[in-house]
Design a protein around this motif. Sequence first.
Motif: not given
Length: 140
Positions: A35-41, A50-52, A60-67, A81-87
């Motif tokens: 909810q905090m991230v969504y309010r920010f965005l 960007t994620v950073e 918030v942890d990067k891994e949570l954003l990716y999730k 600018n959102l996404g998650y890392p390529c495997d």
Amino acid sequence: MGEVRTCPSCGEFFNYVGVRDVCYKCAQKEEEMYQMVYRFLRKRENRAATVERIVEATGVDKELLYKWVRKGRLHPAVFPNLGYPCDNCGRLTTTGKLCERCAKELKDDLRAFEAAKEFRENIQKSERATYLSNQDKKEK
């Protein structure tokens, strides 16, 4: 009926029923962070963050954003600018497990492998046919 699992965040046991991969308390904390991230965005000036930048601003942890992006809770169509890392290579992607470049390379490699396999099979067939025709002549 669920199975008993250990929460990867806090180490507590919880009943896993296929919905959440963390315990109830950690799921509540994650929801608050979401909810905090969504309010920010939602603020116009932050939509292209960007994620950073999101990690820096919200903690918030990067891994949570990716999730959340993987699960479709944060949509890259709305937040470009959102996404998650390529495997494979680690570049940010928005669909699947591989980025477009890695997926293209994999497809090209598979096409080359199939072409080489077909070429080897054709050579083996022609060698076999030549061998059999010579053998047939000797038997007569």
